[in-house]
Design a protein around this motif. Structure first.
Motif, PDB file in Angstrom:
ATOM      1  N   TYR A 136     -49.590-111.976  28.275  1.00 33.44           N
ATOM      2  CA  TYR A 136     -50.692-111.115  28.333  1.00 33.44           C
ATOM      3  C   TYR A 136     -51.920-111.753  29.040  1.00 33.44           C
ATOM      4  O   TYR A 136     -52.289-113.047  29.098  1.00 33.44           O
ATOM      5  CB  TYR A 136     -51.124-110.558  27.040  1.00 33.44           C
TER       6      TYR A 136
ATOM      7  N   ALA B 224     -50.822-106.159  30.185  1.00 31.07           N
ATOM      8  CA  ALA B 224     -49.149-106.647  30.317  1.00 31.07           C
ATOM      9  C   ALA B 224     -49.081-107.289  31.492  1.00 31.07           C
ATOM     10  O   ALA B 224     -49.783-107.048  32.440  1.00 31.07           O
ATOM     11  CB  ALA B 224     -48.270-105.467  30.009  1.00 31.07           C
TER      12      ALA B 224
ATOM     13  N   LYS C 163     -39.142-113.921  29.775  1.00 33.40           N
ATOM     14  CA  LYS C 163     -40.062-113.895  28.453  1.00 33.40           C
ATOM     15  C   LYS C 163     -40.691-115.465  28.831  1.00 33.40           C
ATOM     16  O   LYS C 163     -40.042-116.378  29.048  1.00 33.40           O
ATOM     17  CB  LYS C 163     -39.382-113.601  27.299  1.00 33.40           C
TER      18      LYS C 163
ATOM     19  N   THR D 218     -41.108-119.924  31.055  1.00 33.21           N
ATOM     20  CA  THR D 218     -40.399-118.803  30.719  1.00 33.21           C
ATOM     21  C   THR D 218     -38.969-118.877  30.560  1.00 33.21           C
ATOM     22  O   THR D 218     -38.455-120.060  30.995  1.00 33.21           O
ATOM     23  CB  THR D 218     -40.559-117.929  31.973  1.00 33.21           C
TER      24      THR D 218
ATOM     25  N   ILE E 260     -44.021-110.435  33.016  1.00 35.98           N
ATOM     26  CA  ILE E 260     -43.247-111.452  32.313  1.00 35.98           C
ATOM     27  C   ILE E 260     -43.565-110.889  30.569  1.00 35.98           C
ATOM     28  O   ILE E 260     -44.723-110.804  30.259  1.00 35.98           O
ATOM     29  CB  ILE E 260     -44.026-112.954  32.169  1.00 35.98           C
ATOM     30  N   LYS E 261     -42.622-110.667  30.002  1.00 41.37           N
ATOM     31  CA  LYS E 261     -42.627-110.384  28.610  1.00 41.37           C
ATOM     32  C   LYS E 261     -43.157-111.300  27.794  1.00 41.37           C
ATOM     33  O   LYS E 261     -42.838-112.536  27.968  1.00 41.37           O
ATOM     34  CB  LYS E 261     -41.043-109.905  28.152  1.00 41.37           C
ATOM     35  N   GLY E 262     -43.866-110.931  26.721  1.00 44.03           N
ATOM     36  CA  GLY E 262     -44.543-111.843  26.059  1.00 44.03           C
ATOM     37  C   GLY E 262     -45.752-112.659  26.419  1.00 44.03           C
ATOM     38  O   GLY E 262     -46.450-113.612  26.051  1.00 44.03           O
TER      39      GLY E 262
ATOM     40  N   ASN F 173     -45.942-115.690  21.864  1.00 46.00           N
ATOM     41  CA  ASN F 173     -46.709-114.966  22.994  1.00 46.00           C
ATOM     42  C   ASN F 173     -47.749-116.028  23.748  1.00 46.00           C
ATOM     43  O   ASN F 173     -48.146-116.870  22.875  1.00 46.00           O
ATOM     44  CB  ASN F 173     -47.567-113.645  22.347  1.00 46.00           C
TER      45      ASN F 173
END
Length: 520
Positions: A494, A487, A269, A265, A490-492, A285
């Protein structure tokens, strides 16, 4: 800079669906799998008993895939890459200890007549139940499949409230939460009809007393009648091969023997994965098809995450038996020769007893046994004139506290001795229903919950359903009440797989949902 658009950890049905859809879109996809083959717990076909006898280790039937949106989106592509299904018009039956049996066909009128012959009105009730699912299909399957925490779902509920009225919609949800015991005991008088459906609650990780198990069983009844219980020609491993061929044809890459050690990360992200060999793989991603503990406690252990991972509960384990046989099975009851899946069960109380014993850590005295006959649908599974059986026992304890029959010496962890002793118990039940058992039995292979976890790290304690499927860990609360759809904090990054909505099974729903959410 990201090396690929999407890096997918794991290769189960949901990961494969996501990879196929995203690569078809034109995005660059890299899938990594720690084992030496892809497929997760779904696509393993091996000669585990004798040469020439091909057994589906773990999952075997694909009704949820055939009736779901992932197959609608990918079915024709997969067929071109070699995926072919084999069918029978008799998807399921129950065989009771007294020798009585009841078989479901794919002909609704025939089922109505048969059920009415067991008890007047039971066939009519069956017709009403499956028609109810059919009539509510658009609404019901949206709730069971699409991302729930969304404006789309809010609009769907608003439209239903406008169409039905708020009161009738409240009634619909109340009936949908009904336990299977309540549904079966108040709607059906025939003990045989009750016994036909009661074991199916175990296949969705529930028990007869669990909320919404009645609705889930009605959905299963509808799906089996409509699509049967198909198997993949050549074995479930062929499904993995078809997916792999499709993904590679789309430009995607699959690497086996590569274990993700941590998710990288930067600024909140996800930017990629570090492997157990120290290699860094960068991506726009990251999609993790893992159990929650594997994701949050291992891959993200360096991140200060608020997720209440310790609260997540896994469910009962599975136990499997596979047999190579020297000839056709002669069942004690007539009409079972071409049935795909036969439950050996005496009905609601016996299913409740065995699942409760397993929940309490006991080896069930009389386990609920599901017997598959894949060679009857697909003769390529074994040499001509021979046979195989696939047995799933969906109510085995993960951690053992004792034996409900007080016959087997136990330890907390599964051992080879306990596994074979429990397999003997199961076989003794099975052989009472087969006239020629001693003449045809050649070899068997047993898998305890611990064996299954050893084959797939996400099967924690042998739990094939990605965690307990009780209502507090399902729908919008799966796997956690704080998580929204796929979601993560953490952004990105999945999260997909059986531990996420829409839950377990071979439907590939969470893989489909994340692919659609990412523009596929």
């Amino acid at each position: 800079m990201a090396a690929v658009d999407h890096l997918i950890i794991g290769s189960g049905i949901n990961a494969l669906v996501a990879a196929a859809m995203l690569s078809r879109k034109g995005d660059s996809v890299l899938m990594i799998e720690r084992e030496d083959r892809i497929g997760g717990c779904m696509f393993t076909t091996d000669q585990v008993t004798l040469p020439g006898f091909h057994h589906d280790v773990m999952a075997a039937t694909f009704v949820l895939f055939l009736t779901g949106p992932a197959h609608e989106a990918l079915g024709s592509d997969l067929a071109r890459h070699g995926l072919e299904f084999c069918h029978t018009s008799h998807p399921t039956a129950v065989l009771r200890p007294d020798g009585s049996a009841l078989t479901l066909t794919m002909d609704r009128d025939s089922n109505i007549r048969t059920f009415n012959s067991r008890c007047a009105g039971d066939g009519d009730q069956h017709g009403a139940d499956v028609r109810g699912v059919e009539q509510d299909a658009a609404f019901l399957f949206a709730l069971l499949g699409q991302p729930l925490w969304s404006g789309k779902t809010a609009l769907l509920l608003a439209k239903q409230a406008w169409k039905r009225g708020v009161g009738p919609l409240k009634t619909w949800f109340g009936e949908a939460l009904e336990p299977a015991r309540g549904w079966l005991e108040t709607r059906y008088q025939s003990a045989d009809v009750q016994a036909l459906w009661a074991p199916w609650v175990l296949h969705v990780g529930l028990t007869p007393e669990a909320s919404y198990s009645g609705q889930m069983t009605r959905v299963i009844a509808f799906a089996l009648e409509a699509a049967g219980a198909p198997v993949v020609k050549g074995g479930a491993g062929q499904a993995a091969a078809a997916f792999a061929s499709l993904i590679k044809a789309n430009g995607g890459e699959i690497r086996t023997g590569v274990e993700a050690a941590s998710i990288l990360t930067e600024g909140g992200k996800a930017i990629g994965v570090r492997t157990s060999e120290g290699e860094e793989l960068r991506a726009r991603n990251v999609i993790a098809s893992t159990a929650p503990g594997q994701l949050y406690d291992n891959l993200l252990k360096a991140e200060p995450l608020p997720e209440p991972t310790k609260k997540f509960r896994h469910g009962r384990g599975n136990f499997q038996l596979h047999y190579a046989l020297d000839g056709p099975v002669e069942w004690e009851a007539e009409g079972l020769e071409d049935v795909a899946l036969i439950h050996l069960s005496d009905g609601i109380d016996s299913v409740s007893k065995s699942s409760n014993e397993a929940e309490r850590g006991m080896l069930p005295e009389t386990p609920t046994i599901c017997v598959g006959q894949p060679h009857r649908l697909d003769p390529t599974r074994c040499p001509e004139g021979k046979a195989i059986l696939w047995l799933q026992i969906p109510d085995a304890p993960r951690v053992i506290k004792g034996d409900a029959a007080a016959e087997i010496d136990t330890t907390p962890d599964w051992t080879e001795t306990m596994r074979e002793a429990y397999a003997d118990r199961i076989e003794n039940i099975l052989k009472r229903h087969i006239r020629n058992w001693d003449d045809i039995r050649l070899a068997r292979r047993a898998y305890s919950p611990a064996d299954l976890e050893g084959m797939n790290i996400n099967l924690v304690g042998g739990d094939p359903y990605g965690g307990a499927c009780t209502i507090d860990q399902f729908f919008v609360w799966r796997p956690y009440a704080t998580q929204s759809n796929n979601a993560t904090p953490i952004k990105g990054l999945y999260h997909i797989g059986a531990s996420t909505h829409p839950g377990p099974g071979l439907g590939g729903g969470s893989g489909f949902n994340i692919a659609k959410g990412l523009g596929a």
